[in-house]
Design an enzyme around this catalytic site. Structure first.
Site, PDB file in Angstrom:
ATOM      1  N   ASP A   2       6.525   6.034  -1.693  1.00 35.60           N
ATOM      2  CA  ASP A   2       5.076   6.216  -1.709  1.00 35.60           C
ATOM      3  C   ASP A   2       4.571   6.768  -0.376  1.00 35.60           C
ATOM      4  O   ASP A   2       5.124   6.467   0.681  1.00 35.60           O
ATOM      5  CB  ASP A   2       4.412   4.862  -2.001  1.00 35.60           C
ATOM      6  CG  ASP A   2       2.998   5.035  -2.504  1.00 35.60           C
ATOM      7  OD1 ASP A   2       2.622   6.175  -2.843  1.00 35.60           O
ATOM      8  OD2 ASP A   2       2.266   4.030  -2.547  1.00 35.60           O
ATOM      9  N   GLY A   5       1.529  11.975  -0.667  1.00 29.24           N
ATOM     10  CA  GLY A   5       0.231  12.634  -0.775  1.00 29.24           C
ATOM     11  C   GLY A   5      -0.574  12.462   0.514  1.00 29.24           C
ATOM     12  O   GLY A   5      -1.109  13.428   1.066  1.00 29.24           O
ATOM     13  N   ASN A  50       2.286   8.149 -13.627  1.00 32.15           N
ATOM     14  CA  ASN A  50       2.057   9.348 -12.814  1.00 32.15           C
ATOM     15  C   ASN A  50       1.604  10.570 -13.631  1.00 32.15           C
ATOM     16  O   ASN A  50       1.118  11.547 -13.067  1.00 32.15           O
ATOM     17  CB  ASN A  50       3.305   9.706 -11.990  1.00 32.15           C
ATOM     18  CG  ASN A  50       3.532   8.785 -10.803  1.00 32.15           C
ATOM     19  OD1 ASN A  50       4.661   8.579 -10.363  1.00 32.15           O
ATOM     20  ND2 ASN A  50       2.455   8.205 -10.260  1.00 32.15           N
ATOM     21  N   ARG A  53      -1.946  12.118 -13.095  1.00 30.58           N
ATOM     22  CA  ARG A  53      -2.326  12.996 -11.977  1.00 30.58           C
ATOM     23  C   ARG A  53      -2.730  14.369 -12.514  1.00 30.58           C
ATOM     24  O   ARG A  53      -2.550  14.641 -13.687  1.00 30.58           O
ATOM     25  CB  ARG A  53      -1.154  13.099 -11.010  1.00 30.58           C
ATOM     26  CG  ARG A  53      -0.852  11.745 -10.422  1.00 30.58           C
ATOM     27  CD  ARG A  53       0.194  11.794  -9.354  1.00 30.58           C
ATOM     28  NE  ARG A  53       0.299  10.453  -8.779  1.00 30.58           N
ATOM     29  CZ  ARG A  53       0.749  10.184  -7.579  1.00 30.58           C
ATOM     30  NH1 ARG A  53       1.162  11.154  -6.803  1.00 30.58           N
ATOM     31  NH2 ARG A  53       0.796   8.952  -7.140  1.00 30.58           N
ATOM     32  N   ARG A 176       1.922  -3.823  -3.445  1.00 29.31           N
ATOM     33  CA  ARG A 176       2.008  -4.110  -4.895  1.00 29.31           C
ATOM     34  C   ARG A 176       3.296  -3.490  -5.424  1.00 29.31           C
ATOM     35  O   ARG A 176       3.897  -2.631  -4.777  1.00 29.31           O
ATOM     36  CB  ARG A 176       0.782  -3.580  -5.643  1.00 29.31           C
ATOM     37  CG  ARG A 176       0.465  -2.144  -5.385  1.00 29.31           C
ATOM     38  CD  ARG A 176      -0.718  -1.645  -6.217  1.00 29.31           C
ATOM     39  NE  ARG A 176      -0.944  -0.237  -5.921  1.00 29.31           N
ATOM     40  CZ  ARG A 176      -1.813   0.208  -5.021  1.00 29.31           C
ATOM     41  NH1 ARG A 176      -2.582  -0.624  -4.361  1.00 29.31           N
ATOM     42  NH2 ARG A 176      -1.934   1.503  -4.789  1.00 29.31           N
ATOM     43  N   SER A 178       3.711  -2.102  -8.629  1.00 31.75           N
ATOM     44  CA  SER A 178       3.472  -0.918  -9.466  1.00 31.75           C
ATOM     45  C   SER A 178       4.522  -0.676 -10.547  1.00 31.75           C
ATOM     46  O   SER A 178       5.044   0.435 -10.678  1.00 31.75           O
ATOM     47  CB  SER A 178       3.339   0.326  -8.582  1.00 31.75           C
ATOM     48  OG  SER A 178       2.245   0.181  -7.736  1.00 31.75           O
TER      49      SER A 178
HETATM   50  C1  FPP Z   1       4.428   8.801  -4.533  1.00 26.00           C
HETATM   51  O1  FPP Z   1       3.624   9.202  -3.441  1.00 26.00           O
HETATM   52  C2  FPP Z   1       5.488   9.794  -4.765  1.00 26.00           C
HETATM   53  C3  FPP Z   1       5.718  10.437  -5.936  1.00 26.00           C
HETATM   54  C4  FPP Z   1       4.914  10.212  -7.159  1.00 26.00           C
HETATM   55  C5  FPP Z   1       6.790  11.467  -6.039  1.00 26.00           C
HETATM   56  C6  FPP Z   1       8.087  11.108  -5.354  1.00 26.00           C
HETATM   57  C7  FPP Z   1       9.024  12.227  -5.460  1.00 26.00           C
HETATM   58  C8  FPP Z   1       9.782  12.710  -4.455  1.00 26.00           C
HETATM   59  C9  FPP Z   1       9.812  12.143  -3.091  1.00 26.00           C
HETATM   60  C10 FPP Z   1      10.685  13.867  -4.720  1.00 26.00           C
HETATM   61  C11 FPP Z   1      12.131  13.454  -4.700  1.00 26.00           C
HETATM   62  C12 FPP Z   1      12.761  13.747  -5.982  1.00 26.00           C
HETATM   63  C13 FPP Z   1      13.914  13.218  -6.451  1.00 26.00           C
HETATM   64  C14 FPP Z   1      14.366  13.532  -7.845  1.00 26.00           C
HETATM   65  C15 FPP Z   1      14.787  12.334  -5.652  1.00 26.00           C
HETATM   66  P1  FPP Z   1       2.063   9.471  -3.690  1.00 26.00           P
HETATM   67  O2  FPP Z   1       1.910  10.855  -4.210  1.00 26.00           O
HETATM   68  O3  FPP Z   1       1.535   8.405  -4.589  1.00 26.00           O
HETATM   69  O4  FPP Z   1       1.477   9.352  -2.262  1.00 26.00           O
HETATM   70  P2  FPP Z   1       0.001   8.839  -1.909  1.00 26.00           P
HETATM   71  O5  FPP Z   1      -0.073   7.409  -2.348  1.00 26.00           O
HETATM   72  O6  FPP Z   1      -0.073   8.986  -0.419  1.00 26.00           O
HETATM   73  O7  FPP Z   1      -0.968   9.711  -2.638  1.00 26.00           O
END
Ligand code: FPP
EC number: 2.5.1.-
Length: 224
Positions: A2, A5, A50, A53, A176, A178
């Site tokens: 996490d 973003g 997800n 989104r 959390r 999730s």
């Molecule tokens: C959550 O961060 C992250 C994800 C939903 C995507 C995770 C995917 C990768 C790191 C790519 C790697 C791929 C593989 C197959 C190993 P968020 O977007 O929720 O972050 P935020 O909470 O800061 O918005």
């Protein structure tokens, strides 16, 4: 994993820039597993929630997963990682599912680390899918209702061949779980850390694993 973003937003870049940076962190952590004594590593790449989104982010993530698997397959295999995927594949596109299947087959003899990638995974969804299969076995007479217990149900989960997690690490400051490995984490230890996933290093991973090693786990019993 996490925080991708927020990591991107802090840099004034689109969210996918953060996911790409996050993907680059995976190899270092996977390859450090034997050094820190981790035999099984499960990473949460995409949850059943997800899909909510934006279409741009979801499409970008799906394309990143396809790229990640194609590009990393060789390195993961050469390192000796055995890769598995958990989650519901039904909603994923056929091209991605084929890459996932091929990587599982390619690495099926490997033993240096068992890497499980949770993709379109949700703990509740997994238990619901497992229950459906279990109910089918009851309906066809392959399973007696009185034989359903704590040992039987996990055999129907996506993780049926994996041990329960000892330690769950959540990055990005959220405290959390999730929908991650709900059944399997009943006795897991948790670490909630502030680091955003693209900043997570093998050094921090080693520190958390070492700290886990010092914990007193009683599984509801008392220390003898
Ligand atoms: C959550 O961060 C992250 C994800 C939903 C995507 C995770 C995917 C990768 C790191 C790519 C790697 C791929 C593989 C197959 C190993 P968020 O977007 O929720 O972050 P935020 O909470 O800061 O918005």
């Amino acid at each position: 994993m996490d925080g991708n973003g927020r990591w991107a937003t802090q840099r004034g870049r689109p969210r996918l820039f953060g996911h790409r940076a996050g993907a680059k962190r995976v190899r270092e952590v996977v390859e450090s597993c034997p050094d820190v004594g981790v035999e099984y590593l499960t990473i949460f790449a995409f949850s059943t929630e997800n899909w909510r989104r934006t279409q741009t982010e979801v499409a970008g993530l799906m394309s990143l997963f396809r790229m990640y698997i194609s590009r990393e397959a060789r390195a993961l295999d050469e390192f000796g990682a055995r890769v598995r995927f958990i989650g519901d594949r039904v909603k994923l596109d056929a091209k991605l599912v084929k890459l996932m299947d091929d990587l599982e087959v390619l690495t099926q003899e490997n033993t240096s680390v068992h890497l499980t990638i949770a993709l379109n995974y949700g703990g509740r969804d997994e238990v619901a899918r497992a229950t459906k299969r279990l109910a089918q076995d009851v309906a066809t007479g392959n399973l007696k209702p009185e034989d359903v217990d704590e040992e039987t149900l996990p055999k129907y989960l996506d993780t049926c061949v994996l041990p329960d997690p000892d330690l769950v690490i959540r990055t990005s400051g959220e405290a959390r779980i999730s929908n991650f490995l709900l059944w399997q984490s009943a006795y897991a230890e948790y670490e909630f850390i502030d680091t955003l996933w693209p900043d997570f290093t093998k050094e921090e991973f080693a520190r958390l694993c070492a700290s886990y090693g010092g914990r007193d786990r009683r599984f509801g019993g008392v220390k003898t």
